[in-house]
Every structure is written in structure tokens, then in C-alpha cells.
Design a protein around this motif. Structure first.
Motif, PDB file in Angstrom:
ATOM      1  N   GLU A 171      -2.804  -0.482  -4.200  1.00 41.40           N
ATOM      2  CA  GLU A 171      -2.364  -1.773  -3.675  1.00 41.40           C
ATOM      3  C   GLU A 171      -0.878  -1.999  -3.885  1.00 41.40           C
ATOM      4  O   GLU A 171      -0.211  -2.630  -3.060  1.00 41.40           O
ATOM      5  CB  GLU A 171      -3.179  -2.887  -4.315  1.00 41.40           C
ATOM      6  N   GLU A 172      -0.340  -1.481  -4.950  1.00 34.93           N
ATOM      7  CA  GLU A 172       1.092  -1.627  -5.206  1.00 34.93           C
ATOM      8  C   GLU A 172       1.913  -0.985  -4.088  1.00 34.93           C
ATOM      9  O   GLU A 172       2.899  -1.562  -3.611  1.00 34.93           O
ATOM     10  CB  GLU A 172       1.456  -0.994  -6.550  1.00 34.93           C
ATOM     11  N   VAL A 203       1.633  -3.210  -0.887  1.00 37.82           N
ATOM     12  CA  VAL A 203       2.470  -4.411  -0.971  1.00 37.82           C
ATOM     13  C   VAL A 203       3.941  -4.055  -0.794  1.00 37.82           C
ATOM     14  O   VAL A 203       4.693  -4.755  -0.098  1.00 37.82           O
ATOM     15  CB  VAL A 203       2.245  -5.134  -2.318  1.00 37.82           C
ATOM     16  N   SER A 204       4.363  -2.954  -1.400  1.00 38.08           N
ATOM     17  CA  SER A 204       5.757  -2.519  -1.280  1.00 38.08           C
ATOM     18  C   SER A 204       6.092  -2.178   0.171  1.00 38.08           C
ATOM     19  O   SER A 204       7.172  -2.533   0.665  1.00 38.08           O
ATOM     20  CB  SER A 204       5.990  -1.290  -2.173  1.00 38.08           C
ATOM     21  N   GLU A 255       6.434  -5.429   2.185  1.00 40.31           N
ATOM     22  CA  GLU A 255       7.690  -6.119   1.881  1.00 40.31           C
ATOM     23  C   GLU A 255       8.883  -5.421   2.531  1.00 40.31           C
ATOM     24  O   GLU A 255       9.796  -6.073   3.042  1.00 40.31           O
ATOM     25  CB  GLU A 255       7.890  -6.195   0.365  1.00 40.31           C
ATOM     26  N   ARG A 290      -7.395  -6.121   2.433  1.00 32.58           N
ATOM     27  CA  ARG A 290      -6.567  -7.323   2.490  1.00 32.58           C
ATOM     28  C   ARG A 290      -5.957  -7.439   3.887  1.00 32.58           C
ATOM     29  O   ARG A 290      -5.707  -6.434   4.561  1.00 32.58           O
ATOM     30  CB  ARG A 290      -5.420  -7.267   1.471  1.00 32.58           C
TER      31      ARG A 290
END
Length: 218
Positions: A33-34, A37-38, A41, A67
């Protein structure tokens, strides 16, 4: 572990225009997930002047993490349709951002759903999708008199040879899908009258891209 699943190996970009609104889909492989998200962004920073940067991602062999975001579009008209495409195609460990530049004409709920879903499909068309298979890395040691018979067995079953070493004996390492392991071991033992040495090294996922075999060892 599941026997096989599809994933994005190399991301791609797809684009379409609907009533002067421009939709740009960017697909990216992610392992957690990291990373997802990166990626989202960084896409927002790249397309900072866009009307919307909607996103969706699925992570895990069983899609444990799912998500999506409408990023200001009417609820359920962007992120959810995007997520549905990923799930419908059976693609895992992947993220997608669809960037929209508003063209001045409202598309309506149905139009938005179709546009965002179609954009993701375009992005996937331009990505490299692979099928990862769960397998055993099996070591086989034999002599020169028997290697031909073993190679014939492997060829019949389309088993990938990962590596080989020829000295005073022949050592090969093969990638065997889990469901085929016991049958192959039995066939090798019978064909060589038990003279071949077999050793299970480890379990992993692998994929074949053209003629190249890629291993994904945890």
C-alpha cells in the motif's frame, strides 16, 4: 498460496477523449500500500493542473487490500468503476490513476462510469500483464546416460529449466508448478530407476515473458 494470478509487470499509459474531456490512465505495478499511495501522490504532482486524479489499487494474492478514490467526481462514478476493471480482469498488485481534464461538457453519471472504466482498459492494453505461477524450484542430479530421458519428460510437460551445470554429472534446476510436482517426481524416478537425485530447494512464483523466465522469490 494460490496457484497462479495475473499482475502488471510493466505499467503503461492509455488515453481517450469523451465530449472534449481528456482521460489519461496511468497503470503501475505495486507490491504494497505504501508504494500505491506514493504512486498516486506522484501522479497528482505530475498532473497538478488536472480537474481530477481518480485512483484505484488492488494488493495481495487474494486482493486483500482494495482502495479507490473519486477525487471530487460524483460518488461511485470514477474510483469504483476503475477498481471494478482491475478486479474483473483478475489483475493483482496493481494501481491506476485516471487523470481528467474537464472539456466543458457534463457527462452525467453513466457517462463518467463508462469513461473512467474505458480509460483503465486503455491503460491496461498498453501495460505488460504477466501470469505468475506458484512453483517449486527442483534440483535434479543425474548422469549423461539419463539426462536425455529427463529432458524428454520435461519437454512433454513444458517444464521450465531454470539453470544447468555439466561436469562429471549433470545438474539441472527446474521450475515445477505445484500441482505437477508429485507426478513429475514420480515420472523421473521411474524413468531413471531411482538413479536421479531430486531435491526441493524452495517455493516461489515465476512468470515467462517471451523466452525469458522471471522468478519472484520472497
Amino acid at each position: 498460496m494460490i496457484e497462479y494470478y495475473k499482475a502488471v509487470y510493466q505499467g503503461g499509459v492509455g488515453e481517450l477523449t469523451e465530449k472534449k474531456s481528456r482521460f489519461i490512465a496511468t497503470v503501475c505495478p505495486v507490491n504494497n500500500e505504501e508504494e500505491a499511495v506514493s504512486f498516486i501522490e506522484s501522479s497528482k504532482k505530475k498532473y497538478w493542473d488536472a480537474s481530477h486524479n481518480c485512483s484505484a489499487y488492488v494488493i495481495g494474492e487474494n486482493n486483500q487490500i482494495q482502495r479507490c478514490s473519486d477525487d471530487g467526481e460524483p460518488g461511485q462514478t470514477a474510483g469504483k468503476p476503475m477498481l471494478d476493471v482491475l478486479l474483473g480482469e483478475g489483475i493483482h498488485n496493481s494501481a491506476v490513476v485516471v487523470t481528467r481534464y474537464f472539456g466543458g461538457t457534463l457527462l452525467g453519471t453513466g457517462g463518467l462510469v463508462r469513461a473512467y472504466a474505458s480509460a483503465v482498459q486503455e491503460g491496461l492494453k498498453n501495460s505488460l500483464i504477466i501470469e505468475k505461477k506458484y512453483a517449486v524450484k527442483l534440483f535434479i542430479c543425474t548422469d549423461y546416460n539419463l539426462i536425455g530421458k529427463i529432458q524428454y519428460l520435461l519437454g512433454q510437460r513444458k517444464i521450465n529449466i531454470y539453470s544447468s551445470n555439466y561436469t562429471d554429472q549433470v545438474d539441472i534446476t527446474v521450475l515445477v508448478p505445484i500441482k505437477e510436482l508429485e507426478e513429475l517426481k514420480k515420472a523421473v524416478i521411474e524413468t531413471t530407476n531411482g538413479k536421479a537425485v531430486l531435491e526441493e530447494i524452495n517455493y516461489l512464483y515465476f512468470a515467462q515473458i517471451n523466452e525469458e523466465v522471471i522468478c519472484f522469490e520472497s
